[in-house]
Design a protein around this motif. Structure first.
Motif, mmCIF file in Angstrom:
data_model
loop_
_atom_site.group_PDB
_atom_site.id
_atom_site.type_symbol
_atom_site.label_atom_id
_atom_site.label_comp_id
_atom_site.label_asym_id
_atom_site.label_seq_id
_atom_site.Cartn_x
_atom_site.Cartn_y
_atom_site.Cartn_z
ATOM 1 N N PRO A 1 0.885 -0.985 0.003
ATOM 2 C CA PRO A 1 -0.040 -0.035 -0.039
ATOM 3 C C PRO A 1 0.992 1.376 0.000
ATOM 4 O O PRO A 1 0.561 2.128 -0.839
ATOM 5 C CB PRO A 1 -0.768 -0.174 1.301
ATOM 6 N N ALA A 2 2.190 1.390 0.761
ATOM 7 C CA ALA A 2 2.884 2.563 0.607
ATOM 8 C C ALA A 2 3.536 2.830 -0.733
ATOM 9 O O ALA A 2 3.381 3.835 -0.923
ATOM 10 C CB ALA A 2 3.914 2.540 1.755
ATOM 11 N N VAL A 3 3.836 1.744 -1.486
ATOM 12 C CA VAL A 3 4.362 1.798 -2.833
ATOM 13 C C VAL A 3 3.254 2.334 -3.735
ATOM 14 O O VAL A 3 3.470 3.261 -4.576
ATOM 15 C CB VAL A 3 4.851 0.772 -3.168
ATOM 16 N N LEU A 4 1.877 1.679 -3.558
ATOM 17 C CA LEU A 4 0.981 2.036 -4.314
ATOM 18 C C LEU A 4 0.548 3.501 -4.068
ATOM 19 O O LEU A 4 0.316 4.296 -5.117
ATOM 20 C CB LEU A 4 -0.154 1.290 -4.326
ATOM 21 N N LEU A 5 0.137 4.000 -2.965
ATOM 22 C CA LEU A 5 -0.306 5.203 -2.735
ATOM 23 C C LEU A 5 0.929 6.233 -3.144
ATOM 24 O O LEU A 5 0.788 7.327 -3.591
ATOM 25 C CB LEU A 5 -0.230 5.559 -1.250
ATOM 26 N N THR A 6 2.308 5.770 -2.832
ATOM 27 C CA THR A 6 3.349 6.973 -3.440
ATOM 28 C C THR A 6 3.220 7.072 -4.877
ATOM 29 O O THR A 6 3.286 8.300 -5.420
ATOM 30 C CB THR A 6 4.694 6.375 -3.138
ATOM 31 N N ALA A 7 2.804 5.766 -5.774
ATOM 32 C CA ALA A 7 2.970 5.842 -7.037
ATOM 33 C C ALA A 7 1.664 6.930 -7.465
ATOM 34 O O ALA A 7 1.728 7.358 -8.363
ATOM 35 C CB ALA A 7 2.914 4.715 -7.725
ATOM 36 N N MET A 8 0.486 6.588 -6.825
ATOM 37 C CA MET A 8 -0.685 7.395 -7.294
ATOM 38 C C MET A 8 -0.440 8.983 -6.615
ATOM 39 O O MET A 8 -0.946 9.762 -7.704
ATOM 40 C CB MET A 8 -1.906 6.776 -6.319
ATOM 41 N N ALA A 9 -0.102 9.146 -5.498
ATOM 42 C CA ALA A 9 0.123 10.573 -5.377
ATOM 43 C C ALA A 9 1.145 11.438 -6.384
ATOM 44 O O ALA A 9 1.052 12.465 -6.647
ATOM 45 C CB ALA A 9 0.647 10.916 -3.920
ATOM 46 N N GLY A 10 2.196 10.507 -6.578
ATOM 47 C CA GLY A 10 3.069 11.096 -7.520
ATOM 48 C C GLY A 10 2.692 11.214 -8.981
ATOM 49 O O GLY A 10 3.630 11.894 -10.007
ATOM 50 N N SER A 11 1.688 10.551 -9.133
ATOM 51 C CA SER A 11 1.289 10.393 -10.766
ATOM 52 C C SER A 11 0.874 12.086 -11.294
ATOM 53 O O SER A 11 1.066 12.298 -12.433
ATOM 54 C CB SER A 11 0.020 9.761 -11.145
ATOM 55 N N ARG A 12 0.257 12.783 -10.558
ATOM 56 C CA ARG A 12 -0.024 14.228 -10.930
ATOM 57 C C ARG A 12 -1.186 14.390 -12.243
ATOM 58 O O ARG A 12 -1.086 15.275 -12.780
ATOM 59 C CB ARG A 12 1.247 15.122 -11.309
ATOM 60 N N ARG A 13 -1.627 13.246 -12.366
ATOM 61 C CA ARG A 13 -3.038 13.294 -13.523
ATOM 62 C C ARG A 13 -3.962 14.104 -13.058
ATOM 63 O O ARG A 13 -4.181 14.316 -11.750
ATOM 64 C CB ARG A 13 -3.286 11.995 -13.728
ATOM 65 N N THR A 14 -4.681 14.452 -14.065
ATOM 66 C CA THR A 14 -5.928 15.327 -13.492
ATOM 67 C C THR A 14 -6.983 14.438 -12.845
ATOM 68 O O THR A 14 -7.464 13.308 -13.404
ATOM 69 C CB THR A 14 -6.575 15.908 -14.916
#
Length: 181
Positions: free
Chosen positions: A53-66
């Motif tokens: 979950p930590a890795v997934l949340l980091t990837a999601m937050a870092g995506s910067r998509r709209t």
């Protein structure tokens, strides 16, 4: 914000306090998995429950998509960051009667933004689906909840949203049923 002189309201996925606390907590538990003497079962369970979950949340937050966008063409409800392309939906203003801000009724208090579509729009799901969805939200109908997104990994500014909607779609109202003001 304006692009080419046209008003736009846009929010992107990114870091917020809740996500940062969650990732830090998961990272601390993940570090505990390095302690000697832990069984393989505990390590694998910890990996699935904390490290992943930590890795997934980091990837999601870092995506910067709209995550959410309002412009002259309509409303873009950004999809889930891990399946963004297939879960993003664009709704033209001719189909929108209102933009509704509301909360989940179950679990941690998380805001949602949804759309009240016109009566001539095709239903998204049948009566059983609407009943289930309707029981999970407060301040919005099941029809609105079915065309909504959680305000998670991004924030919403209701005043800026109202101002842009007034300019680009004067016949559409912004209804705030979130109880946050």
């Amino acid at each position: 914000m304006a692009i080419d002189g046209r008003p736009v309201y846009e929010e992107r996925f990114g870091w917020d306090r809740r996500t940062a606390v969650l990732v830090i907590g998961c990272a601390l538990f993940s570090l505990g998995l390095l302690l000697p003497g832990l069984s393989a079962l505990v390590r694998w369970t910890g990996l699935l429950c904390f490290t992943l979950p930590a890795v997934l949340l980091t990837a999601m937050a870092g995506s910067r998509r709209t995550a959410f966008r309002v412009d002259a063409a309509g409303v873009l409800l950004g999809g889930h960051p891990l399946r963004y392309r297939t879960t993003t939906c664009r709704v033209p203003w001719r189909d929108v009667r209102a933009v509704v801000l509301f909360d989940h009724a179950v679990g941690p208090r998380t805001g949602r933004v949804g759309l009240l579509l016109g009566s001539d729009s095709t239903p998204v799901t049948g009566p059983v689906g609407r009943a289930v969805i309707g029981s999970l939200v407060s301040g919005a109908s099941a029809e609105v909840a079915l065309v909504s997104r959680p305000v998670c990994l991004w924030r919403i500014d209701p005043d800026r949203l109202r101002a842009v909607v007034r300019l680009v779609a004067p016949g559409v109202e912004v209804v705030d049923r979130s109880g946050r003001r």
